[in-house]
Design a protein around this motif. Structure first.
Motif, PDB file in Angstrom:
ATOM      1  N   TYR A  12      -1.513   6.429  -5.940  1.00  8.88           N
ATOM      2  CA  TYR A  12      -2.934   5.750  -5.716  1.00  8.88           C
ATOM      3  C   TYR A  12      -3.316   6.263  -4.328  1.00  8.88           C
ATOM      4  N   LYS A  13      -4.609   6.255  -4.034  1.00 14.65           N
ATOM      5  CA  LYS A  13      -5.052   6.647  -2.805  1.00 14.65           C
ATOM      6  C   LYS A  13      -5.738   5.610  -2.128  1.00 14.65           C
ATOM      7  N   GLU A  14      -5.428   5.394  -0.921  1.00 13.13           N
ATOM      8  CA  GLU A  14      -6.535   4.536  -0.157  1.00 13.13           C
ATOM      9  C   GLU A  14      -7.975   4.828  -0.181  1.00 13.13           C
ATOM     10  N   ILE A  21      -8.227  -1.352  -0.626  1.00  9.92           N
ATOM     11  CA  ILE A  21      -8.579  -1.087  -1.953  1.00  9.92           C
ATOM     12  C   ILE A  21      -7.984   0.514  -2.328  1.00  9.92           C
ATOM     13  N   MET A  22      -7.332   0.439  -3.280  1.00  5.11           N
ATOM     14  CA  MET A  22      -6.566   1.626  -3.904  1.00  5.11           C
ATOM     15  C   MET A  22      -6.983   1.982  -5.190  1.00  5.11           C
ATOM     16  N   LEU A  23      -7.102   3.541  -5.361  1.00  5.22           N
ATOM     17  CA  LEU A  23      -7.750   4.259  -6.750  1.00  5.22           C
ATOM     18  C   LEU A  23      -6.616   5.171  -7.130  1.00  5.22           C
ATOM     19  N   PHE A  24      -6.682   4.934  -8.484  1.00 10.59           N
ATOM     20  CA  PHE A  24      -5.676   6.141  -9.195  1.00 10.59           C
ATOM     21  C   PHE A  24      -6.517   6.615 -10.277  1.00 10.59           C
ATOM     22  N   PRO A  25      -6.927   7.842 -10.094  1.00  8.68           N
ATOM     23  CA  PRO A  25      -7.530   8.631 -11.114  1.00  8.68           C
ATOM     24  C   PRO A  25      -6.620   9.016 -12.277  1.00  8.68           C
ATOM     25  N   LEU A  26      -6.983   8.672 -13.656  1.00  9.74           N
ATOM     26  CA  LEU A  26      -6.313   9.043 -14.826  1.00  9.74           C
ATOM     27  C   LEU A  26      -6.335  10.292 -15.300  1.00  9.74           C
ATOM     28  N   HIS A  27      -7.104  10.867 -15.109  1.00  7.58           N
ATOM     29  CA  HIS A  27      -7.111  12.504 -15.690  1.00  7.58           C
ATOM     30  C   HIS A  27      -6.458  13.427 -14.633  1.00  7.58           C
ATOM     31  N   ASP A  74       0.936  -0.934   0.035  1.00  5.97           N
ATOM     32  CA  ASP A  74      -0.025  -0.045   0.010  1.00  5.97           C
ATOM     33  C   ASP A  74       0.596   1.335  -0.032  1.00  5.97           C
ATOM     34  N   ARG A  75       2.219   1.535   0.799  1.00  7.06           N
ATOM     35  CA  ARG A  75       2.828   2.436   0.755  1.00  7.06           C
ATOM     36  C   ARG A  75       3.456   2.559  -0.478  1.00  7.06           C
ATOM     37  N   PHE A  76       3.887   1.620  -1.206  1.00  9.23           N
ATOM     38  CA  PHE A  76       4.264   1.628  -2.581  1.00  9.23           C
ATOM     39  C   PHE A  76       3.359   2.211  -3.599  1.00  9.23           C
ATOM     40  N   TYR A  77       2.285   1.735  -3.737  1.00  9.96           N
ATOM     41  CA  TYR A  77       0.968   2.268  -4.391  1.00  9.96           C
ATOM     42  C   TYR A  77       0.721   3.831  -4.328  1.00  9.96           C
TER      43      TYR A  77
END
Length: 185
Positions: free
Chosen positions: A146-148, A168-174, A138-141
Motif C-alpha cells: 500500500y502507498k500513502e 489514506i493508503m492505496l493498493f492498485p490491484l493490477h 501505516d508501516r505494516f500496510y
C-alpha cells in the motif's frame, strides 16, 4: 498454522459473537479499530450491525479468517463504492487479526486474501483504506504494497489531547501479486 479465509460466510450467532469478541480483544490490545480500551461489547455491537446492514444491502463483503479450531481469528470488510465515478475502487474497513495470532504472518495473509477478494469484483482496480497515525499500521500496510496517498493531520481524536493523523493508503490491484512478501513489519 495458516488461517482459513472465507469471503461472505454464512452469518450466524457464532460468527456474530466471534467478531464481537475479536473486535473487543483487538481494541483491548491497542488495535486502532474504532474504539479505545477498555472495549465494551455493547458499544461494538451497533458498529457491527452497521456493517451487517451494508452486507444485506449488497454494499459490503465480509472476509473472515478462522484458526485451526474454527474460531474467528481475523476479519476485513470490503465496502463497494456507490458513486458512479468511484466504482473502480473499494474501501477496506475493520482489518483485524486476533492478538494471539499476531506476529505469525496472519496479517499479511489477511491482506493477500482481501486483495484476492477485490480482484474477484468486477471493475475493481484498487483498494483504499485509512489508518490511525502513531500506531505503526501505516508501516505494516506499506510493507504489504500500500502507498500513502493522503494524510489529514489530527483528524482522529483518541482522547482529549491525543489527536492522530488519518492516513489514506492505496493498493492498485493490477500488476500486484497477492502473495505475501516475507518482510518484518
Amino acid at each position: 498454522m495458516a488461517l482459513t479465509f472465507t469471503l461472505d460466510p454464512a452469518f450466524d450467532r457464532a460468527l456474530h459473537d466471534g467478531i464481537i469478541e475479536l473486535w473487543a480483544d483487538v481494541t483491548d490490545a491497542g488495535g486502532a479499530v474504532g474504539f479505545v480500551p477498555p472495549a465494551d461489547a455493547e458499544e461494538i455491537r451497533p458498529e457491527l450491525l452497521k456493517h451487517l446492514v451494508s452486507i444485506v444491502e449488497g454494499r459490503t463483503r465480509l472476509l473472515v479468517g478462522r484458526d485451526e479450531d474454527g474460531s474467528v481469528a481475523a476479519t476485513a470488510f470490503l465496502a463497494l463504492n456507490s458513486h458512479r465515478l468511484m466504482t473502480h475502487w473499494i474501501w477496506l474497513y475493520t482489518v483485524m487479526v486476533h492478538p494471539r495470532h499476531q506476529g505469525r504472518g496472519h496479517g499479511r495473509e489477511l491482506m493477500a486474501a482481501a486483495a484476492d477478494a477485490a480482484r474477484g469484483l468486477a471493475g475493481v482496480e484498487a483498494i483504499r483504506l485509512t489508518c490511525r497515525g502513531g500506531t505503526g499500521a501505516d508501516r505494516f500496510y506499506a510493507s504489504c504494497g500500500y502507498k500513502e496517498v493522503g494524510r489529514v493531520p489530527g483528524a482522529i481524536r483518541v482522547t482529549d489531547g491525543d489527536d492522530r493523523d488519518d492516513i489514506i493508503m492505496l493498493f492498485p490491484l493490477h500488476g500486484q501479486s497477492s502473495a505475501p512478501v516475507p518482510r518484518p513489519c
